[in-house]
Write an enzyme that holds these catalytic residues in place. Structure first.
Site, PDB file in Angstrom:
ATOM      1  N   GLU A 200      -6.877  -6.545 -20.306  1.00 18.44           N
ATOM      2  CA  GLU A 200      -5.972  -6.988 -19.421  1.00 18.44           C
ATOM      3  C   GLU A 200      -6.133  -6.111 -18.251  1.00 18.44           C
ATOM      4  O   GLU A 200      -5.687  -4.878 -18.308  1.00 18.44           O
ATOM      5  CB  GLU A 200      -4.630  -6.955 -19.778  1.00 18.44           C
ATOM      6  CG  GLU A 200      -4.393  -8.316 -20.792  1.00 18.44           C
ATOM      7  CD  GLU A 200      -2.813  -8.390 -21.206  1.00 18.44           C
ATOM      8  OE1 GLU A 200      -2.123  -8.982 -20.367  1.00 18.44           O
ATOM      9  OE2 GLU A 200      -2.333  -7.949 -22.415  1.00 18.44           O
ATOM     10  N   HIS A 333     -18.676   0.131 -14.198  1.00 13.75           N
ATOM     11  CA  HIS A 333     -18.879   1.463 -14.609  1.00 13.75           C
ATOM     12  C   HIS A 333     -17.938   2.175 -14.959  1.00 13.75           C
ATOM     13  O   HIS A 333     -17.726   3.169 -16.018  1.00 13.75           O
ATOM     14  CB  HIS A 333     -19.667   2.227 -13.605  1.00 13.75           C
ATOM     15  CG  HIS A 333     -20.369   3.485 -13.474  1.00 13.75           C
ATOM     16  ND1 HIS A 333     -21.495   3.948 -13.744  1.00 13.75           N
ATOM     17  CD2 HIS A 333     -19.697   4.736 -13.742  1.00 13.75           C
ATOM     18  CE1 HIS A 333     -21.578   5.102 -13.917  1.00 13.75           C
ATOM     19  NE2 HIS A 333     -20.457   5.731 -13.886  1.00 13.75           N
ATOM     20  N   GLU A 334     -16.862   2.387 -14.199  1.00 12.80           N
ATOM     21  CA  GLU A 334     -15.488   3.156 -14.225  1.00 12.80           C
ATOM     22  C   GLU A 334     -14.938   2.581 -15.544  1.00 12.80           C
ATOM     23  O   GLU A 334     -14.209   3.286 -16.413  1.00 12.80           O
ATOM     24  CB  GLU A 334     -14.548   3.264 -13.268  1.00 12.80           C
ATOM     25  CG  GLU A 334     -15.397   3.817 -12.071  1.00 12.80           C
ATOM     26  CD  GLU A 334     -16.024   4.771 -12.055  1.00 12.80           C
ATOM     27  OE1 GLU A 334     -15.800   5.818 -12.969  1.00 12.80           O
ATOM     28  OE2 GLU A 334     -16.972   5.250 -11.171  1.00 12.80           O
ATOM     29  N   HIS A 337     -16.590   4.122 -18.765  1.00 18.84           N
ATOM     30  CA  HIS A 337     -16.062   5.609 -18.942  1.00 18.84           C
ATOM     31  C   HIS A 337     -14.810   5.544 -19.734  1.00 18.84           C
ATOM     32  O   HIS A 337     -14.614   6.187 -20.828  1.00 18.84           O
ATOM     33  CB  HIS A 337     -15.900   6.167 -17.631  1.00 18.84           C
ATOM     34  CG  HIS A 337     -17.086   6.657 -16.859  1.00 18.84           C
ATOM     35  ND1 HIS A 337     -18.161   7.392 -17.648  1.00 18.84           N
ATOM     36  CD2 HIS A 337     -17.393   6.799 -15.606  1.00 18.84           C
ATOM     37  CE1 HIS A 337     -18.971   7.893 -16.895  1.00 18.84           C
ATOM     38  NE2 HIS A 337     -18.607   7.742 -15.430  1.00 18.84           N
ATOM     39  N   CYS A 387      -4.848  -1.517 -27.873  1.00 22.15           N
ATOM     40  CA  CYS A 387      -4.068  -2.294 -26.666  1.00 22.15           C
ATOM     41  C   CYS A 387      -5.115  -3.429 -26.393  1.00 22.15           C
ATOM     42  O   CYS A 387      -4.658  -4.412 -25.876  1.00 22.15           O
ATOM     43  CB  CYS A 387      -3.887  -1.389 -25.596  1.00 22.15           C
ATOM     44  SG  CYS A 387      -5.459  -1.096 -24.614  1.00 22.15           S
ATOM     45  N   ASN A 390      -5.855  -7.701 -29.017  1.00 22.31           N
ATOM     46  CA  ASN A 390      -5.648  -9.206 -28.768  1.00 22.31           C
ATOM     47  C   ASN A 390      -5.635  -9.780 -27.461  1.00 22.31           C
ATOM     48  O   ASN A 390      -5.448  -8.918 -26.389  1.00 22.31           O
ATOM     49  CB  ASN A 390      -4.055  -9.293 -29.333  1.00 22.31           C
ATOM     50  CG  ASN A 390      -3.945  -9.094 -30.742  1.00 22.31           C
ATOM     51  OD1 ASN A 390      -5.000  -9.386 -31.487  1.00 22.31           O
ATOM     52  ND2 ASN A 390      -3.169  -8.177 -31.179  1.00 22.31           N
TER      53      ASN A 390
END
Length: 481
Positions: A200, A333-334, A337, A387, A390
């Site tokens: 999310e 890309h971030e 990371h 987290c 689901n």
């Protein structure tokens, strides 16, 4: 008179044949004009929605026919997707726009097994598709002929400046806080390498970027939606579904001190997310889009392995290109990371232009390297980030109780806006005596549906979604019991 007429005709035709043109995506050196023809799949007399679930377009590239098969990206927005901006006196103004009938599609090219496509069909076709190993972009031409589109290779978009653009991450980061261990979930054999995961996403736009687009919220919304559609498509090979949960635009002023040092800004943004944003609405990862020039050639920064941490599951990205796809690659890309991926080592990864390359390449790729996939698998195995297990649920909204807003608020057991719902006491916003639920795909006549009852039919290779017998919400991908 004839000579003048001939000159006029040449000037009118030139934009269709030209070798250089300024488009939304930038100054393009070489492009081809195409006229996409929509192939209607609906039967005669059927009511046509604004944007169909499945569409097909045909046009020619380099004289060869191209057929785009497109499907609406139905999981692109959470069920309670929200947008926030601010009044001059600092008040939050939050709305819950209906985005079910949106215009963002993904798909493939007919008879090209390695092809992919991510297309916005809002006003003409805009996006990219991979054809025979080459990345092409398409967007409408602003001509009187509204059907005309420009198709061009990514490498033909001129650089906006000559400086190399790179991610600012230079070292690993490990959280001191352990990530909660995941509960055991049923996984099909096909999902063992990359089990289905859901992120999310919260997007925050700083005041500088807001003013960059003429303080036009609609422009910002459209650009962000296009970015998220591209991010979702790039994450699909990892079996990750990206869902936009909220868009928060700092329309009056920045709510943190956005600084030129990218790690410092990311740290301040992470603090603000933990202190403010997560208390408004649950989400898994937040990114700050900014117009500030970061120090050096940095265009983005994120914590390696920070996913699911309240402070460190963030990234900050400069809106560094007019081309939406290019910025979306940086955002992906971030996210990489945050999912434990380091930069690609050019000697070991054998992928010059994959998503996790430290510097943007002229040959932009939308793929994760084998190195990145290994990093991600290690992160899932070692950190077990809970987290992202689901899919988003209605109850992810956190706010003060306001009756009748069609969302389950803090302090409410059910939404009491409708007195006709026999499962909900309109006076207390509590469930009626004997009721287990008031609404939801797994709620029937105020009771939870039985465990295993299909609540959402499968799309693609995923299993049907089935009720757990313990909740009114319909979990994603049959992960129950």
């Amino acid at each position: 008179m004839i000579q003048v007429l001939l000159v006029t005709i040449c000037l009118a035709v030139f934009p269709y044949q030209g070798s250089s043109i300024i488009l939304e995506s930038g100054n393009v050196d070489d492009y081809e004009v195409v006229y996409p023809q929509k192939v209607t799949a609906l039967p005669k007399g059927a009511v046509q929605p604004k944007y169909e679930d499945a569409m097909q377009y045909e046009f020619k590239v380099n004289g060869e026919p191209v057929v785009l098969h497109l499907e609406k990206n139905k999981g692109l927005f959470s069920e309670d997707y929200s947008e926030t901006h601010y009044s001059p006196d600092g008040r939050e103004i939050t709305t819950y726009p209906s985005v079910e009938d949106h215009c963002y599609h993904h798909g493939r090219v007919h008879n090209d097994a390695d092809s992919t496509a991510s297309i916005s069909a809002c006003d003409g076709l805009k996006g990219h598709f991979k054809l025979q190993g080459e990345m092409y972009l398409i967007e409408p031409l602003e001509l009187s002929d509204s059907e005309a589109h420009a198709v061009f290779k990514y490498e033909n978009v001129e650089k906006e400046d000559e400086a190399p653009k790179m991610c600012g991450v230079t070292q690993n980061w490990e959280s001191d806080e352990s990530i909660k261990k995941a509960s055991q979930l049923y996984l099909t054999p096909e999902q063992q390498r990359f089990p289905q995961r859901h992120i999310e996403l919260a997007i925050v736009v700083d005041h500088g970027m807001y003013t960059k687009y003429s303080s036009n919220f609609k422009k910002i919304r459209k650009r962000v939606h296009q970015m998220v559609s591209n991010i979702n498509e790039m994450c699909r090979p990892l079996n990750i579904a990206i869902t936009l949960s909220l868009l928060d635009v700092w329309s009056e002023k920045d709510l943190i001190t956005v600084q030129a040092d990218a790690p410092t800004t990311a740290g301040l943004f992470g603090d603000w997310r933990e202190r403010v944003l997560l208390k408004k609405k649950n989400h898994d990862h937040a990114q700050l889009l900014t117009d500030i020039n970061f120090t050096g050639d940095t265009i983005g920064w994120a914590y390696v392995g920070g996913m699911c941490n309240a402070k460190y599951s963030v990234g900050t990205v400069k809106d560094h290109s007019s081309n939406v796809f290019v910025v979306a690659v940086t955002m992906t890309h971030e996210i990489g990371h945050n999912l434990g991926m380091e930069h690609d080592d050019k000697d070991k990864c054998k992928c010059e232009a994959c998503i996790m390359a430290p510097v943007i390449s002229d040959k932009q790729s939308k793929l994760f390297s084998d190195c990145s996939k290994d990093y991600y698998q290690t992160f899932l195995t070692n950190k077990k980030p809970q987290c992202i297990l689901n899919a988003p649920l209605r109850t992810d909204t956190v706010s003060t109780p306001i009756s009748g807003n069609e969302f389950l608020e803090a302090g409410e057991e059910c939404d009491c806006g409708s007195p006709s719902n026999p499962c909900c006491d309109v006076g207390t916003c509590k469930l009626s005596p004997g009721a287990q639920c008031a609404d939801g795909l797994c709620c029937d006549q105020c009771r939870f549906k039985k465990k295993g009852k299909i609540c959402r039919r499968a799309r693609g290779d995923n299993p049907d979604d089935r009720c757990t017998g313990q909740s009114a919400d319909c979990p994603r991908n049959g992960l129950y019991g």
